[in-house]
Design a protein around this motif. Structure first.
Motif, PDB file in Angstrom:
ATOM      1  N   GLY A 100       0.820  -1.203   0.000  1.00 48.90           N
ATOM      2  CA  GLY A 100       0.000   0.000   0.000  1.00 48.90           C
ATOM      3  C   GLY A 100       0.849   1.246   0.000  1.00 48.90           C
ATOM      4  N   LEU A 101       0.561   2.135  -0.950  1.00 49.61           N
ATOM      5  CA  LEU A 101       1.366   3.330  -1.113  1.00 49.61           C
ATOM      6  C   LEU A 101       1.320   4.198   0.131  1.00 49.61           C
ATOM      7  N   GLY A 102       0.154   4.276   0.783  1.00 47.74           N
ATOM      8  CA  GLY A 102       0.026   5.135   1.949  1.00 47.74           C
ATOM      9  C   GLY A 102       0.816   4.645   3.132  1.00 47.74           C
ATOM     10  N   ALA A 103       1.192   3.355   3.142  1.00 48.21           N
ATOM     11  CA  ALA A 103       1.925   2.798   4.274  1.00 48.21           C
ATOM     12  C   ALA A 103       3.430   2.942   4.109  1.00 48.21           C
ATOM     13  N   GLN A 104       3.894   3.434   2.959  1.00 49.75           N
ATOM     14  CA  GLN A 104       5.316   3.522   2.703  1.00 49.75           C
ATOM     15  C   GLN A 104       5.852   4.863   3.171  1.00 49.75           C
ATOM     16  N   TRP A 105       7.024   4.836   3.803  1.00 52.63           N
ATOM     17  CA  TRP A 105       7.624   6.078   4.271  1.00 52.63           C
ATOM     18  C   TRP A 105       7.973   7.003   3.126  1.00 52.63           C
ATOM     19  N   THR A 106       8.224   6.428   1.933  1.00 56.67           N
ATOM     20  CA  THR A 106       8.571   7.260   0.790  1.00 56.67           C
ATOM     21  C   THR A 106       7.400   8.106   0.316  1.00 56.67           C
ATOM     22  N   THR A 107       6.206   7.839   0.830  1.00 55.26           N
ATOM     23  CA  THR A 107       5.050   8.653   0.470  1.00 55.26           C
ATOM     24  C   THR A 107       4.926   9.870   1.366  1.00 55.26           C
ATOM     25  N   TRP A 108       5.067   9.669   2.667  1.00 54.72           N
ATOM     26  CA  TRP A 108       4.813  10.799   3.572  1.00 54.72           C
ATOM     27  C   TRP A 108       6.043  11.634   3.874  1.00 54.72           C
ATOM     28  N   VAL A 109       7.254  11.069   3.710  1.00 53.54           N
ATOM     29  CA  VAL A 109       8.459  11.855   3.991  1.00 53.54           C
ATOM     30  C   VAL A 109       8.587  13.069   3.065  1.00 53.54           C
ATOM     31  N   PRO A 110       8.378  12.947   1.729  1.00 53.83           N
ATOM     32  CA  PRO A 110       8.448  14.155   0.891  1.00 53.83           C
ATOM     33  C   PRO A 110       7.436  15.216   1.302  1.00 53.83           C
ATOM     34  N   VAL A 111       6.250  14.782   1.721  1.00 56.00           N
ATOM     35  CA  VAL A 111       5.227  15.733   2.141  1.00 56.00           C
ATOM     36  C   VAL A 111       5.672  16.464   3.405  1.00 56.00           C
ATOM     37  N   VAL A 112       6.210  15.710   4.375  1.00 49.85           N
ATOM     38  CA  VAL A 112       6.704  16.327   5.609  1.00 49.85           C
ATOM     39  C   VAL A 112       7.843  17.300   5.304  1.00 49.85           C
ATOM     40  N   ALA A 113       8.747  16.911   4.415  1.00 50.21           N
ATOM     41  CA  ALA A 113       9.863  17.782   4.050  1.00 50.21           C
ATOM     42  C   ALA A 113       9.363  19.055   3.367  1.00 50.21           C
ATOM     43  N   ALA A 114       8.320  18.923   2.541  1.00 52.65           N
ATOM     44  CA  ALA A 114       7.753  20.101   1.884  1.00 52.65           C
ATOM     45  C   ALA A 114       7.062  21.013   2.889  1.00 52.65           C
ATOM     46  N   ILE A 115       6.394  20.413   3.882  1.00 54.58           N
ATOM     47  CA  ILE A 115       5.754  21.221   4.934  1.00 54.58           C
ATOM     48  C   ILE A 115       6.815  21.976   5.728  1.00 54.58           C
ATOM     49  N   ALA A 116       7.922  21.311   6.042  1.00 53.50           N
ATOM     50  CA  ALA A 116       9.020  21.981   6.746  1.00 53.50           C
ATOM     51  C   ALA A 116       9.556  23.150   5.936  1.00 53.50           C
ATOM     52  N   LEU A 117       9.609  22.976   4.606  1.00 52.69           N
ATOM     53  CA  LEU A 117      10.064  24.049   3.727  1.00 52.69           C
ATOM     54  C   LEU A 117       9.124  25.245   3.798  1.00 52.69           C
ATOM     55  N   VAL A 118       7.817  24.980   3.741  1.00 54.29           N
ATOM     56  CA  VAL A 118       6.828  26.066   3.778  1.00 54.29           C
ATOM     57  C   VAL A 118       6.882  26.801   5.114  1.00 54.29           C
ATOM     58  N   LEU A 119       6.967  26.044   6.213  1.00 54.69           N
ATOM     59  CA  LEU A 119       6.975  26.663   7.542  1.00 54.69           C
ATOM     60  C   LEU A 119       8.260  27.445   7.806  1.00 54.69           C
ATOM     61  N   GLY A 120       9.377  27.010   7.226  1.00 53.17           N
ATOM     62  CA  GLY A 120      10.651  27.660   7.520  1.00 53.17           C
ATOM     63  C   GLY A 120      11.081  28.713   6.525  1.00 53.17           C
ATOM     64  N   TRP A 121      10.391  28.819   5.379  1.00 49.48           N
ATOM     65  CA  TRP A 121      10.842  29.731   4.322  1.00 49.48           C
ATOM     66  C   TRP A 121      10.764  31.191   4.782  1.00 49.48           C
ATOM     67  N   GLY A 122      11.850  31.919   4.600  1.00 47.27           N
ATOM     68  CA  GLY A 122      11.884  33.332   4.933  1.00 47.27           C
ATOM     69  C   GLY A 122      12.036  33.629   6.410  1.00 47.27           C
ATOM     70  N   ARG A 123      12.338  32.625   7.233  1.00 46.13           N
ATOM     71  CA  ARG A 123      12.478  32.825   8.671  1.00 46.13           C
ATOM     72  C   ARG A 123      13.884  32.461   9.130  1.00 46.13           C
ATOM     73  N   HIS A 124      14.273  33.072  10.245  1.00 50.64           N
ATOM     74  CA  HIS A 124      15.543  32.698  10.875  1.00 50.64           C
ATOM     75  C   HIS A 124      15.302  31.494  11.772  1.00 50.64           C
ATOM     76  N   LEU A 125      15.934  30.366  11.452  1.00 54.23           N
ATOM     77  CA  LEU A 125      15.662  29.117  12.160  1.00 54.23           C
ATOM     78  C   LEU A 125      16.656  28.915  13.300  1.00 54.23           C
ATOM     79  N   PRO A 126      16.170  28.541  14.490  1.00 50.96           N
ATOM     80  CA  PRO A 126      17.073  28.192  15.593  1.00 50.96           C
ATOM     81  C   PRO A 126      17.752  26.850  15.322  1.00 50.96           C
ATOM     82  N   GLY A 127      18.685  26.490  16.192  1.00 54.40           N
ATOM     83  CA  GLY A 127      19.483  25.286  15.988  1.00 54.40           C
ATOM     84  C   GLY A 127      18.675  24.015  15.865  1.00 54.40           C
ATOM     85  N   LEU A 128      17.659  23.840  16.743  1.00 54.65           N
ATOM     86  CA  LEU A 128      16.839  22.628  16.696  1.00 54.65           C
ATOM     87  C   LEU A 128      16.071  22.543  15.391  1.00 54.65           C
TER      88      LEU A 128
END
Length: 366
Positions: free
Chosen positions: A7-35
């Motif tokens: 099942g495609l939905g059960a594979q990490w390769t499906t949700w990891v790109p989405v999570v990485a894209a969300i991190a990009l949207v949330l962090g774009w244009g901001r000064h990010l702390p170390g964590l």
């Protein structure tokens, strides 16, 4: 590569790109702390691995050499967008950004990826085999594009400094685009057999090669997720670049080191895909990825930068210095000696890796 019915939905390769894209949207244009930078870095690594997986799914569906072309072009198109964006907001300090990125891509692909792939293939099979006709033609294209766009500006006299005039830049851009189009036509249509993996006599068949290809629905899912993953790779690399820049400045290193580090991160998908192919004794696929990425990096970046220079502020410096010209010349000679026989050993892999190490070392200590 597994192309089963999991099942495609059960594979990490499906949700990891989405999570990485969300991190990009949330962090774009901001000064990010170390964590936050650490979390974005983890998302970047996950997106790279996911991109390689989806590129392999697509490659299994469309076959070689189209599969190698998909990953190389996809990464390069997004990388071009990143270069133009950074140059638009970078001011005078961005005048060499395109040159540094393209040269780093050429050295990483022609020495780093090729060297590692030869090393892996030769360790497992003693001798790595590939088509000299296809690899030689690809290498000739890389050398011509690199010389026309990165070396000639240093020696032209119509404008002082390592810059092209408008007409010279137009000629270089059109020539680069034409050469890239010609290479793709030769690779995928007219001489496609020169870019297919070499089958050894008596070699056991690769179970992945004969596995049922993925269905149309899964292939299109992989296309979409590959795009998301690559956007996340390039974007997340941009997010962590201020931290890298701060570390480079604190250490008193040249600013060009930042471009090398970013290029290394952006080219991680091609590197991992090439190493996987080499491990399966498909050295031709590894060379397709390496040289194809170098050709795409120049053949698509220079025309895009030439067009963007109409409205971009500041100068566009493309000409390399003497040190990098020497490294590029040595890379061309060594690469020719590697691909002409159609066979290579550990020695050739080691030579390419030493050249790559020299490039990295001289970037830190020019």
């Amino acid at each position: 590569m597994k192309t089963g019915t999991t099942g495609l939905g059960a594979q990490w390769t499906t949700w990891v790109p989405v999570v990485a894209a969300i991190a990009l949207v949330l962090g774009w244009g901001r000064h990010l702390p170390g964590l936050a930078v650490t979390l974005v870095g983890l998302c970047l690594v996950g997106a790279v691995l996911a991109a390689v997986h989806h590129a392999e799914v697509i490659a299994h569906r469309v076959g070689e050499p189209f599969g190698s072309l998909v990953l190389a072009v996809a990464v390069t198109v997004i990388e071009v967008g990143l270069i133009v964006t950074l140059m638009a907001g970078g001011g005078a300090k961005a005048s060499t950004y395109a040159r540094d990125t393209v040269f780093a891509a050429v050295m990483i692909t022609c020495n780093g990826i090729v060297g590692l792939s030869l090393l892996v293939a030769a360790v497992r099979n003693r001798v790595a085999v590939f088509h000299a006709e296809g690899s030689g033609g690809a290498l000739a294209t890389v050398c011509t594009l690199a010389t026309m766009t990165l070396v000639l500006p240093t020696f032209t006299t119509s404008r002082p400094g390592p810059e092209f005039t408008s007409s010279q830049l137009t000629f270089a851009a059109v020539s680069s685009l034409c050469l890239y189009g010609l290479f793709v036509a030769v690779q995928t249509v007219r001489h496609r057999d020169y870019f297919l993996p070499v089958a050894r006599e008596g070699q056991r068949s690769d179970p992945d090669e004969h596995a049922p290809p993925p269905g149309v629905r899964r292939t299109w899912w992989s296309v979409a997720l590959l795009f998301v993953a690559l956007v996340a790779v390039v974007g997340d690399a941009k997010l962590v670049s201020p931290t890298i820049e701060g570390g480079v400045e604190s250490a008193g290193l040249p600013k060009s080191v930042v471009g090398v580090v970013i290029a290394l991160m952006v080219l991680m998908p091609e590197t991992l895909a090439a190493l996987r192919a080499a491990r399966r004794d498909r050295m031709q696929t590894s060379l397709n990825l390496a040289y194809g990425s170098a050709i795409a990096s120049i053949g698509l970046t220079i025309p895009a930068i030439a067009l963007a220079s109409i409205w971009l502020p500041g100068a566009l410096i493309l000409g390399e210095d003497a040190t990098h010209i020497v490294l590029l010349t040595l890379t061309a000679v060594v690469s020719a000696l590697t691909v002409v026989p159609g066979r290579a050993t550990l020695l050739q892999g080691g030579v390419h890796l030493v050249l790559f190490a020299a490039f990295v070392f001289l970037s830190f200590s020019p």
